[in-house]
Every structure is written in structure tokens, then in C-alpha cells.
Motif scaffolding. Structure first.
Motif, PDB file in Angstrom:
ATOM      1  N   PRO A 138       0.796  -1.355  -0.198  1.00 55.97           N
ATOM      2  CA  PRO A 138      -0.062   0.185  -0.309  1.00 55.97           C
ATOM      3  C   PRO A 138       0.849   0.881   0.057  1.00 55.97           C
ATOM      4  N   ASN A 139       0.351   2.362  -0.629  1.00 61.34           N
ATOM      5  CA  ASN A 139       1.074   3.362  -1.169  1.00 61.34           C
ATOM      6  C   ASN A 139      -0.390   4.461  -0.281  1.00 61.34           C
ATOM      7  N   PRO A 140      -0.917   4.865   0.862  1.00 57.57           N
ATOM      8  CA  PRO A 140      -1.853   6.127   1.034  1.00 57.57           C
ATOM      9  C   PRO A 140      -1.420   7.187   0.657  1.00 57.57           C
ATOM     10  N   ASP A 141      -0.116   7.843   0.347  1.00 54.48           N
ATOM     11  CA  ASP A 141      -0.243   9.015  -0.507  1.00 54.48           C
ATOM     12  C   ASP A 141      -0.064   8.782  -0.876  1.00 54.48           C
ATOM     13  N   ALA A 142      -0.803   8.079  -2.489  1.00 53.96           N
ATOM     14  CA  ALA A 142      -0.779   8.147  -3.935  1.00 53.96           C
ATOM     15  C   ALA A 142      -2.443   8.440  -4.310  1.00 53.96           C
ATOM     16  N   VAL A 143      -3.035   7.619  -3.099  1.00 54.98           N
ATOM     17  CA  VAL A 143      -4.352   7.935  -3.803  1.00 54.98           C
ATOM     18  C   VAL A 143      -5.057   8.783  -3.404  1.00 54.98           C
ATOM     19  N   GLY A 144      -5.690   9.152  -5.063  1.00 50.97           N
ATOM     20  CA  GLY A 144      -6.023  10.295  -4.973  1.00 50.97           C
ATOM     21  C   GLY A 144      -5.440  11.525  -5.707  1.00 50.97           C
ATOM     22  N   THR A 145      -4.356  10.627  -6.182  1.00 53.14           N
ATOM     23  CA  THR A 145      -3.655  11.665  -6.793  1.00 53.14           C
ATOM     24  C   THR A 145      -3.603  11.621  -8.065  1.00 53.14           C
ATOM     25  N   TYR A 146      -3.793  10.200  -8.710  1.00 56.22           N
ATOM     26  CA  TYR A 146      -4.029  10.091 -10.061  1.00 56.22           C
ATOM     27  C   TYR A 146      -5.071  10.984 -11.014  1.00 56.22           C
ATOM     28  N   GLN A 147      -4.214  10.367 -12.000  1.00 56.55           N
ATOM     29  CA  GLN A 147      -5.040  12.018 -13.006  1.00 56.55           C
ATOM     30  C   GLN A 147      -5.286  11.659 -14.245  1.00 56.55           C
ATOM     31  N   ALA A 148      -6.976  11.286 -14.526  1.00 54.52           N
ATOM     32  CA  ALA A 148      -7.928  11.072 -15.588  1.00 54.52           C
ATOM     33  C   ALA A 148      -7.056  10.523 -16.723  1.00 54.52           C
ATOM     34  N   GLY A 149      -6.362   9.310 -17.580  1.00 50.46           N
ATOM     35  CA  GLY A 149      -5.595   9.066 -18.361  1.00 50.46           C
ATOM     36  C   GLY A 149      -4.209   8.990 -18.327  1.00 50.46           C
ATOM     37  N   GLN A 150      -3.659   8.639 -16.882  1.00 49.01           N
ATOM     38  CA  GLN A 150      -1.968   9.368 -16.852  1.00 49.01           C
ATOM     39  C   GLN A 150      -1.407   8.070 -17.425  1.00 49.01           C
TER      40      GLN A 150
END
Length: 152
Positions: A138-150
């Protein structure tokens, strides 16, 4: 114990096949919006926060509605989904549970060609694998950082 392996960084060689499968599926005969619904539903079942964030954003980018995403975990109780989508969701749930009843197979075959069903199964197994990597490391800090189509 903290699970601190950055599998996306350290596992590039191991993950090549998953990236290749994803690239293949983007060219599949199955519509992208449906593949995103399947990815989102499987990620709900598996409890993968990163994948839920990613696939909700990608689904919206491909025209999916908020209402359908909110109702996806209760897709059987709504009229928001087509028969083809319902067959795909039932298949995704059955393959994820490793229990595919004959009735589910017959239903999905009414809506998908043999090639499409193979691709759909690949999509389900691919997202299950991604979910398990994200849950194992797990990488909780990464959750929410994704940009559509990344990732394409």
C-alpha cells in the motif's frame, strides 16, 4: 510492520506483462467505458483504494456518470445498466470469486463473442492482479493523486 516497497518503481520488469495486457485491452473490441466499469467493480470487491480512484476518474473521462458509479455496487437493483453491462459485471464478479456458474457463462455468451469474452476475462484477471499488488504494497499517499488518462 510497514510495507514500504514501491512496487511501481522497483518492479518494472515484473510488471511489464501487466502493462502489456493493459495496452492490448485498450485496443479490444470491448468498449472502454465498459472496461472501466469492470475495473471499478472488481476494485470495489477487492477494496483497492488506489484502483478505485484511478478507475472512477478514467470512467468519468470516458463518459461514465456519477449516478452509475455510485450505484455500481448495487447494479442488480438498478435500471441504469444495459444487459451487456450486466452480463460483464456478473462475469467479473464470478471470475473474481473464482466461481463461474454455468448460468453466468451462458448469460455472458449471449452478449459477448468468444474473442470479447477472452478479452473480458483478461481484463478481470488483470485488474485483480493490480489490486493485489496495491493491497500487498500500500501507498496511502498515492491515493487521490491519479489524473485521468495518466497511464494512457
Amino acid at each position: 510492520m510497514e510495507q514500504s516497497i514501491n512496487f511501481m518503481e522497483k518492479g518494472q520488469n515484473a510488471l511489464k506483462s501487466l502493462f502489456s495486457a493493459g495496452a492490448y485491452l485498450k485496443k479490444s473490441l470491448i468498449e472502454r467505458k465498459l472496461l472501466e466499469l469492470v475495473d471499478f467493480r472488481v476494485s470495489q470487491i477487492n477494496g483497492c483504494a488506489y484502483c478505485l480512484d484511478m478507475h472512477s476518474k478514467d470512467a468519468r473521462a470516458h463518459g461514465e456518470t456519477e449516478q452509475r458509479l455510485y450505484a455500481l455496487s448495487a447494479w442488480r437493483e438498478t435500471s441504469f445498466f444495459t444487459d451487456r453491462e450486466r452480463a460483464a459485471l456478473a462475469w467479473a464478479e464470478a471470475v473474481t470469486a473464482a466461481n463461474v456458474p454455468e448460468t453466468t457463462f451462458k448469460r455472458v455468451r449471449e452478449h459477448f463473442s468468444e474473442e470479447e469474452l477472452i478479452d473480458l476475462t483478461l481484463a478481470v484477471t488483470n485488474i485483480n492482479t493490480w489490486n493485489r499488488f496495491n493491497i500487498a504494497f500500500p501507498n496511502p499517499d498515492a491515493v487521490g493523486t491519479y489524473q485521468a488518462g495518466q497511464f494512457g
